[in-house]
Design a protein around this motif. Structure first.
Motif, PDB file in Angstrom:
ATOM      1  N   LEU A  31      25.827  39.750  27.874  1.00  0.00           N
ATOM      2  CA  LEU A  31      26.220  40.102  29.523  1.00  0.00           C
ATOM      3  C   LEU A  31      26.312  41.566  29.592  1.00  0.00           C
ATOM      4  O   LEU A  31      26.810  42.473  28.930  1.00  0.00           O
ATOM      5  CB  LEU A  31      27.485  39.465  29.694  1.00  0.00           C
ATOM      6  N   LYS A  32      25.753  41.943  30.859  1.00  0.00           N
ATOM      7  CA  LYS A  32      26.019  43.418  31.192  1.00  0.00           C
ATOM      8  C   LYS A  32      26.733  43.521  32.659  1.00  0.00           C
ATOM      9  O   LYS A  32      26.438  42.752  33.396  1.00  0.00           O
ATOM     10  CB  LYS A  32      24.624  44.077  31.392  1.00  0.00           C
ATOM     11  N   THR A  33      27.751  44.465  32.573  1.00  0.00           N
ATOM     12  CA  THR A  33      28.645  44.523  33.762  1.00  0.00           C
ATOM     13  C   THR A  33      28.424  45.716  34.353  1.00  0.00           C
ATOM     14  O   THR A  33      28.590  46.763  33.843  1.00  0.00           O
ATOM     15  CB  THR A  33      29.960  44.313  33.526  1.00  0.00           C
ATOM     16  N   CYS A  34      28.087  46.018  35.627  1.00  0.00           N
ATOM     17  CA  CYS A  34      27.952  47.312  36.368  1.00  0.00           C
ATOM     18  C   CYS A  34      28.896  47.302  37.586  1.00  0.00           C
ATOM     19  O   CYS A  34      29.168  45.918  38.320  1.00  0.00           O
ATOM     20  CB  CYS A  34      26.369  47.355  36.941  1.00  0.00           C
ATOM     21  N   LEU A  35      29.030  48.432  37.924  1.00  0.00           N
ATOM     22  CA  LEU A  35      30.013  48.527  39.417  1.00  0.00           C
ATOM     23  C   LEU A  35      28.889  48.409  40.629  1.00  0.00           C
ATOM     24  O   LEU A  35      28.053  48.973  40.598  1.00  0.00           O
ATOM     25  CB  LEU A  35      30.543  50.046  39.217  1.00  0.00           C
ATOM     26  N   GLU A  36      29.507  47.833  41.553  1.00  0.00           N
ATOM     27  CA  GLU A  36      28.940  47.879  42.977  1.00  0.00           C
ATOM     28  C   GLU A  36      30.193  48.078  43.846  1.00  0.00           C
ATOM     29  O   GLU A  36      30.950  47.099  44.212  1.00  0.00           O
ATOM     30  CB  GLU A  36      28.269  46.399  43.166  1.00  0.00           C
ATOM     31  N   GLY A  37      30.206  49.184  44.296  1.00  0.00           N
ATOM     32  CA  GLY A  37      31.519  49.565  45.047  1.00  0.00           C
ATOM     33  C   GLY A  37      32.781  49.392  44.289  1.00  0.00           C
ATOM     34  O   GLY A  37      32.979  49.851  43.205  1.00  0.00           O
ATOM     35  N   VAL A  79      38.247  53.766  32.967  1.00  0.00           N
ATOM     36  CA  VAL A  79      37.379  55.007  33.001  1.00  0.00           C
ATOM     37  C   VAL A  79      37.555  55.770  34.264  1.00  0.00           C
ATOM     38  O   VAL A  79      37.638  56.970  34.224  1.00  0.00           O
ATOM     39  CB  VAL A  79      35.739  54.588  32.527  1.00  0.00           C
ATOM     40  N   ARG A  80      37.490  54.943  35.213  1.00  0.00           N
ATOM     41  CA  ARG A  80      37.457  55.607  36.554  1.00  0.00           C
ATOM     42  C   ARG A  80      38.904  56.069  36.729  1.00  0.00           C
ATOM     43  O   ARG A  80      39.127  57.265  37.591  1.00  0.00           O
ATOM     44  CB  ARG A  80      37.172  54.470  37.774  1.00  0.00           C
ATOM     45  N   ASN A  81      39.876  55.398  36.351  1.00  0.00           N
ATOM     46  CA  ASN A  81      41.327  56.005  36.414  1.00  0.00           C
ATOM     47  C   ASN A  81      41.428  57.418  35.501  1.00  0.00           C
ATOM     48  O   ASN A  81      42.415  58.063  36.138  1.00  0.00           O
ATOM     49  CB  ASN A  81      42.217  55.021  35.750  1.00  0.00           C
TER      50      ASN A  81
END
Length: 157
Positions: A31-37, A79-81
């Motif tokens: 499974l691969k998880t990517c950000l979309e907004g 990561v974003r935090n």
């Protein structure tokens, strides 16, 4: 902003063996998880062996996809935090503290599933995530997930 690098591709090698999402587990789901907004997205095409009843996906598979996607969503939020983008630094590992799954309707076998999530609450101790599966344009399963940072006792030497 969308990420091109999957969260799981930035996990350190020592933590990349998960059956659901480990890039180093070639027998797993990958499974691969990517950000979309503000959301994350994964896509998965169930195979005939993922059947519960003729024509429908096994519920345990759906729960595991939501679980792994939820942990990756928590990692992306961490990561974003810290002011980074996914792929710029190693993705931290999270584990499941709670997973509540609601099966809204049978999920048809055949075709690609879309797994989506968003962070509801982020703290240093836990991340609350709402996640769901979409099949054929309809939400079939949803989950409330609590992710916690990988405890020290679970870390390798």
């Amino acid at each position: 902003m969308s990420s091109i690098v999957a969260v799981q591709d930035a996990y350190p090698d020592d933590y990349s063996h998960c059956f659901g999402c480990g890039r180093l587990n070639h027998a797993g789901h990958q499974l691969k998880t990517c950000l979309e907004g503000d959301e994350t997205v994964s896509r998965f095409a169930p195979l005939p062996e993922h059947m519960a009843l003729p024509g429908y996906v096994y519920g345990g598979l759906l729960a595991s996809l939501l679980d792994c996607h939820g942990m990756a969503t928590a990692a992306a939020a961490a990561v974003r935090n810290e002011g980074h983008e996914v792929g710029d630094v190693p993705s931290p590992r999270y584990v499941t503290a709670a997973l509540h799954v609601d099966y809204l309707k049978p999920t048809p076998l055949g075709g690609e599933l879309e797994i989506r999530a968003r962070v509801e609450e982020f703290t240093a101790r836990k991340v609350r995530v709402q996640a769901w599966v979409v099949a054929g344009g309809e939400r079939t399963v949803q989950a409330a997930i609590v992710a916690v940072p990988l405890p020290e006792r679970m870390r390798g030497p």
